[in-house]
Design a protein around this motif. Structure first.
Motif, short mmCIF file in Angstrom:
data_model
loop_
_atom_site.label_atom_id
_atom_site.label_comp_id
_atom_site.label_asym_id
_atom_site.label_seq_id
_atom_site.Cartn_x
_atom_site.Cartn_y
_atom_site.Cartn_z
N LEU A 100 0.65 -1.21 -0.20
CA LEU A 100 0.05 -0.05 -0.08
C LEU A 100 0.86 1.20 0.07
CD1 LEU A 100 -2.64 -0.90 2.44
CD2 LEU A 100 -3.08 -1.00 0.14
N GLY A 101 2.03 1.22 0.19
CA GLY A 101 2.75 2.42 0.61
C GLY A 101 2.58 3.22 1.50
N ALA A 102 2.01 2.60 2.84
CA ALA A 102 1.35 3.29 3.91
C ALA A 102 2.02 3.04 5.07
CB ALA A 102 -0.06 2.87 3.87
N ALA A 103 2.06 4.21 6.00
CA ALA A 103 2.80 3.85 7.28
C ALA A 103 1.43 3.31 8.12
CB ALA A 103 3.08 5.31 7.73
N PRO A 104 1.85 2.59 9.15
CA PRO A 104 0.71 2.24 10.13
C PRO A 104 -0.19 2.95 10.48
CG PRO A 104 2.84 1.28 10.54
CD PRO A 104 3.20 2.43 9.68
N ALA A 105 0.21 4.32 10.77
CA ALA A 105 -0.74 5.43 11.48
C ALA A 105 -1.65 5.66 10.23
CB ALA A 105 0.06 6.62 12.04
N ASP A 106 -1.53 5.46 9.06
CA ASP A 106 -2.34 5.87 8.13
C ASP A 106 -3.37 4.61 7.48
OD1 ASP A 106 -1.36 8.39 7.98
OD2 ASP A 106 0.36 8.02 6.58
N VAL A 107 -3.47 3.70 8.19
CA VAL A 107 -4.15 2.70 7.98
C VAL A 107 -5.30 2.47 9.12
CG1 VAL A 107 -4.40 0.20 7.58
CG2 VAL A 107 -2.64 1.85 6.57
N VAL A 108 -6.70 2.34 8.92
CA VAL A 108 -7.72 2.01 9.71
C VAL A 108 -7.94 0.17 9.35
CG1 VAL A 108 -9.84 2.28 10.89
CG2 VAL A 108 -8.62 3.97 9.72
N PHE A 109 -7.70 -0.58 10.10
CA PHE A 109 -8.12 -2.06 10.20
C PHE A 109 -9.30 -2.45 10.88
CE2 PHE A 109 -7.04 -6.58 11.54
CZ PHE A 109 -7.06 -7.09 10.44
N ILE A 110 -10.27 -3.31 10.00
CA ILE A 110 -11.40 -3.46 10.50
C ILE A 110 -11.55 -4.86 10.60
CG2 ILE A 110 -13.93 -3.41 10.38
CD1 ILE A 110 -11.87 -0.72 8.57
#
Length: 209
Positions: A157-167
């Protein structure tokens, strides 16, 4: 509900899909000749993680469930029944996905699912089109809550953990994601998902401000 740099990472089973219906389990029990497959102690679940992780083929998984080898025709029937019972969609979650998609949110999916079932849904179901990226444990050979699968997803995703909401509905998966720094929503039948994601948006706006 989203910031342009945020990802919403959804589980499939018990979040996008509902739990199998009584009739689904009954059909599977008739085909296998086994009783009470739904409880967590049943052979259906006892070997499921290995199947989801890609370490068992369908024939190996169902042979362990039944305690005997299965024919090609029976295997086809069992795989069909299994796919059908997990295909019932949660209307509330689908409505939230529609809203997020309409707002241009970045949507991804991470599911523990056998390779054959995931390939079937990607080929036949409409819901995968909602997601920019789909990740399934079977083809990846990794399974939640292994931190490696989360690292793989974040990298793709090229994302930092803090920029992801996991459901996700599984508390072990939620705890693993939270330990890595992802925002989490522990989903259950009483969860107001729209409200939970709105809280994340409000918190994100405060941090950005």
């Amino acid at each position: 509900m989203s910031r342009s740099r945020s990802w919403y990472l959804f589980d499939y089973g018990m979040v996008i899909s509902t739990e199998p219906e009584a009739g689904d389990w009954a059909a599977l029990e008739r085909e296998t000749g086994l009783q009470q497959l739904a409880p967590a102690s049943s052979p259906y679940w006892a070997y499921r993680e290995d199947y989801d992780a890609g370490t068992h083929t369908p024939a190996q998984y169902w042979a362990r469930v039944l305690g005997t080898a299965v024919s090609a025709e029976q295997l086809r029937v069992l795989e069909d029944l299994d796919a059908v019972q997990w295909s019932h969609l949660n209307a509330d979650t689908m409505a939230v996905l529609e809203t997020l998609s309409g707002e241009g949110a970045q949507l991804a999916l991470l599911s523990n699912m056998p390779a054959g079932m995931s390939a079937r849904y990607l080929r036949e179901a409409a819901w995968p089109a909602r997601f920019a990226h789909t990740f399934f444990s079977g083809p990846l050979g990794m399974i939640k809550p292994d931190r490696r699968i989360f690292a793989h997803v974040l990298d793709k995703l090229g994302a930092a953990p803090a920029d992801v909401v996991f459901i996700d509905d599984n508390v072990r998966n939620i705890e693993a994601a939270r330990a890595l720094g992802l925002h989490t929503v522990h989903f259950n039948p009483g969860t107001d998902l729209r409200q939970e994601l709105a809280r994340f948006r409000e918190g994100s706006n405060r941090r950005d401000g």
